[in-house]
Design a protein around this motif. Structure first.
Motif, PDB file in Angstrom:
ATOM      1  N   THR A 190      54.601  24.720  39.435  1.00 41.52           N
ATOM      2  CA  THR A 190      53.571  25.565  40.049  1.00 41.52           C
ATOM      3  C   THR A 190      54.293  26.810  40.579  1.00 41.52           C
ATOM      4  O   THR A 190      55.517  26.799  40.725  1.00 41.52           O
ATOM      5  CB  THR A 190      52.845  24.833  41.196  1.00 41.52           C
ATOM      6  N   PRO A 191      53.555  27.883  40.881  1.00 48.41           N
ATOM      7  CA  PRO A 191      54.242  29.131  41.271  1.00 48.41           C
ATOM      8  C   PRO A 191      55.122  28.931  42.510  1.00 48.41           C
ATOM      9  O   PRO A 191      54.673  28.335  43.495  1.00 48.41           O
ATOM     10  CB  PRO A 191      53.075  30.079  41.569  1.00 48.41           C
ATOM     11  N   PRO A 192      56.365  29.413  42.477  1.00 46.79           N
ATOM     12  CA  PRO A 192      57.256  29.245  43.631  1.00 46.79           C
ATOM     13  C   PRO A 192      56.653  29.885  44.889  1.00 46.79           C
ATOM     14  O   PRO A 192      55.993  30.924  44.814  1.00 46.79           O
ATOM     15  CB  PRO A 192      58.521  29.991  43.218  1.00 46.79           C
ATOM     16  N   MET A 193      56.898  29.240  46.017  1.00 44.71           N
ATOM     17  CA  MET A 193      56.432  29.764  47.308  1.00 44.71           C
ATOM     18  C   MET A 193      57.619  29.900  48.249  1.00 44.71           C
ATOM     19  O   MET A 193      58.504  29.042  48.257  1.00 44.71           O
ATOM     20  CB  MET A 193      55.428  28.796  47.946  1.00 44.71           C
ATOM     21  N   GLY A 194      57.605  30.957  49.046  1.00 45.57           N
ATOM     22  CA  GLY A 194      58.704  31.117  49.984  1.00 45.57           C
ATOM     23  C   GLY A 194      58.571  32.378  50.807  1.00 45.57           C
ATOM     24  O   GLY A 194      57.454  32.874  51.043  1.00 45.57           O
TER      25      GLY A 194
ATOM     26  N   TRP B 188      55.778  32.204  35.038  1.00 46.32           N
ATOM     27  CA  TRP B 188      54.705  32.890  35.766  1.00 46.32           C
ATOM     28  C   TRP B 188      54.863  34.404  35.737  1.00 46.32           C
ATOM     29  O   TRP B 188      55.975  34.922  35.821  1.00 46.32           O
ATOM     30  CB  TRP B 188      54.720  32.423  37.238  1.00 46.32           C
ATOM     31  N   ASN B 189      53.721  35.085  35.665  1.00 47.79           N
ATOM     32  CA  ASN B 189      53.707  36.524  35.956  1.00 47.79           C
ATOM     33  C   ASN B 189      53.907  36.698  37.456  1.00 47.79           C
ATOM     34  O   ASN B 189      53.314  35.971  38.249  1.00 47.79           O
ATOM     35  CB  ASN B 189      52.348  37.134  35.583  1.00 47.79           C
TER      36      ASN B 189
ATOM     37  N   ALA C 208      47.570  32.908  40.224  1.00 49.55           N
ATOM     38  CA  ALA C 208      48.668  31.929  40.137  1.00 49.55           C
ATOM     39  C   ALA C 208      50.000  32.652  40.334  1.00 49.55           C
ATOM     40  O   ALA C 208      50.977  32.422  39.606  1.00 49.55           O
ATOM     41  CB  ALA C 208      48.643  31.169  38.807  1.00 49.55           C
ATOM     42  N   ALA C 209      50.018  33.553  41.298  1.00 47.55           N
ATOM     43  CA  ALA C 209      51.226  34.333  41.563  1.00 47.55           C
ATOM     44  C   ALA C 209      52.174  33.537  42.444  1.00 47.55           C
ATOM     45  O   ALA C 209      51.731  32.718  43.252  1.00 47.55           O
ATOM     46  CB  ALA C 209      50.858  35.626  42.280  1.00 47.55           C
TER      47      ALA C 209
ATOM     48  N   ASP D 122      46.144  28.453  44.205  1.00 46.86           N
ATOM     49  CA  ASP D 122      47.356  29.027  43.613  1.00 46.86           C
ATOM     50  C   ASP D 122      48.188  27.946  42.914  1.00 46.86           C
ATOM     51  O   ASP D 122      48.693  28.145  41.816  1.00 46.86           O
ATOM     52  CB  ASP D 122      48.202  29.691  44.708  1.00 46.86           C
ATOM     53  N   GLN D 123      48.299  26.818  43.588  1.00 45.36           N
ATOM     54  CA  GLN D 123      49.211  25.764  43.142  1.00 45.36           C
ATOM     55  C   GLN D 123      48.543  24.748  42.211  1.00 45.36           C
ATOM     56  O   GLN D 123      49.135  23.713  41.912  1.00 45.36           O
ATOM     57  CB  GLN D 123      49.779  25.017  44.365  1.00 45.36           C
TER      58      GLN D 123
END
Ligand code: GLA
Length: 387
Positions: free
Chosen positions: A27-31, A237-238, A266-267, A295-296
């Motif tokens: 899933t799109p990285p988060m941080g 991911w874009n 889905a950023a 998103d995830q």
């Protein structure tokens, strides 16, 4: 015989090195990333304070786990052996110690460098040192590498990023590889096997619709994303750039809409505010679990734009289990009164239960139309669940 074996081994080497580490970004990285608020004004003390603030504010628990140290961490020169070194004044304990601190706190450790000869801030870049640098990152415990594109000269983007991807693979430590090539050579058409995400545009600015020479407000970035949905999916991911949510150039509505639309796209969700000074309103936006879940969503689909009229954009994102997220975005400077007849949303099949995500309210079923006021630059976000 020896020679034949050596030739065979050489022939196999590219195949062994051609692939990124799979499965690191389902899933799109988060941080959180230091650039948007601090640019080069970073230090190990600041990064530790940020880690502590992300933990105590509930951001870490909401999913923000990559703490990425952007441009400005390096000393101005490599050491006598050509190794990258941390700035001795601002990062006196070195990057391994900082990585250890982050790991103990339950974060993943991200770092920035550049595919060119120098970073955008004029510090040593990776060109010609890719394998050596990847070994340094691995020895420091790096989990995420953002790789920029300043000072690349005549280098070919595809070859250059592939070299760094191969170098990470050769160093043997799985790292999310984040290409920051600004969309110049359409990385969405070639980077799927090389990295896990790629920037699609120049730098985001802390504003809704302003523009600089290389940077732009989120409204313009959104336009560029509209054609790229087909290129995104699990592990590739874009990246429409980091979040400006909570920064002074955006109103609360603009922060909410920016966050909503990035979730629809889905950023990667990389917060870019001063986490130590997060207002309650910003915290509520960034930690909204129902928006983050969109998103995830494991299906990994990026939203497409169903309609674009002044004051009324409709974006739809297919979710798992037959659900849909639908975002109504008022891109105009005046309030609008939204009227939706669900039958006109032709991607829907059958009847759905409606959940208004920001209001945290169930709104009945799609057999009845939706009427809602939408403030300028604001959104209404609903999740539809099949009945
Ligand atoms: C480029 C990138 C930014 C940031 C800066 C650092 O502009 O696009 O995200 O990393 O470099 O210098």
């Amino acid at each position: 015989m020896k020679r034949i074996l050596a030739v065979a081994a050489l022939a196999m080497a590219p195949a062994l090195l051609a692939q990124k580490f799979e499965g690191l970004a389902p899933t799109p990285p988060m941080g959180w990333n230091s650039w948007n608020t601090f640019q080069g004004k970073i230090s190990e003390t600041l990064i530790k304070e940020m880690a502590d603030a992300l933990a105590s504010s509930g951001m870490q628990a909401a999913g923000y786990r990559y703490l990425v140290i952007d441009d400005g961490w390096e000393a101005p020169e490599r050491d006598a052996q050509g190794n990258l070194v941390a700035d001795p004044v601002r990062f006196p304990s070195g990057m391994k110690a900082l990585g250890d601190y982050l790991h103990v706190k339950g974060f993943k450790f991200g770092i920035h460098n550049c595919a060119g000869t120098k970073t955008c801030a004029g510090l040593p870049g990776g060109r010609g040192h890719e394998f050596q640098d990847a070994r340094s990152y691995a020895s420091w415990g790096v989990d995420y590498l953002k790789y920029d594109w300043c000072n690349h000269g005549t280098a070919n983007s595809q070859e250059t990023y592939k070299t760094m991807s191969d170098a990470i693979r050769a160093a043997g430590r799985p790292m999310v590889f984040s290409l920051c090539e600004w969309g110049d050579t359409k990385p969405w058409t070639w980077a799927k096997d090389i990295g896990h995400l790629w920037r699609t545009t120049g730098d985001i600015m802390d504003c809704y619709d302003c523009q600089g020479a290389y940077s732009l407000g989120w409204k313009f970035i959104l336009e560029i994303e509209a054609d790229l949905a087909q290129y995104a999916g699990p592990d590739h991911w874009n990246d429409p750039d980091m979040l400006e949510v909570g920064n002074p150039g955006l109103s609360a509505a603009e922060s909410r809409a920016h966050f909503t639309l990035w979730a629809m796209l889905a950023a990667p969700l990389m917060a870019g505010n001063d986490a130590r000074k997060t207002s309650e309103e910003t915290r509520r936006i960034l930690t909204n679990a129902e928006v983050i879940a969109i998103d995830q969503d494991p299906l990994g689909k990026q939203a497409t734009r169903f309609m674009k009229h002044p004051g009324k954009q409709i974006w739809s994102k297919e979710l798992s289990h037959g659900e849909w997220a639908v975002c109504f975005f008022n891109d105009s400077d005046a309030p609008v009164n939204l009227r939706i007849d669900w039958a006109n949303l032709t991607f829907l099949k059958g009847t759905y239960r409606i959940r208004d995500i920001w209001q945290k309210k169930d709104l009945g079923q799609t057999s009845t139309g939706l009427v809602a006021p939408v403030a300028p630059h604001d959104v209404v976000l609903v999740k539809l669940s099949p009945i």
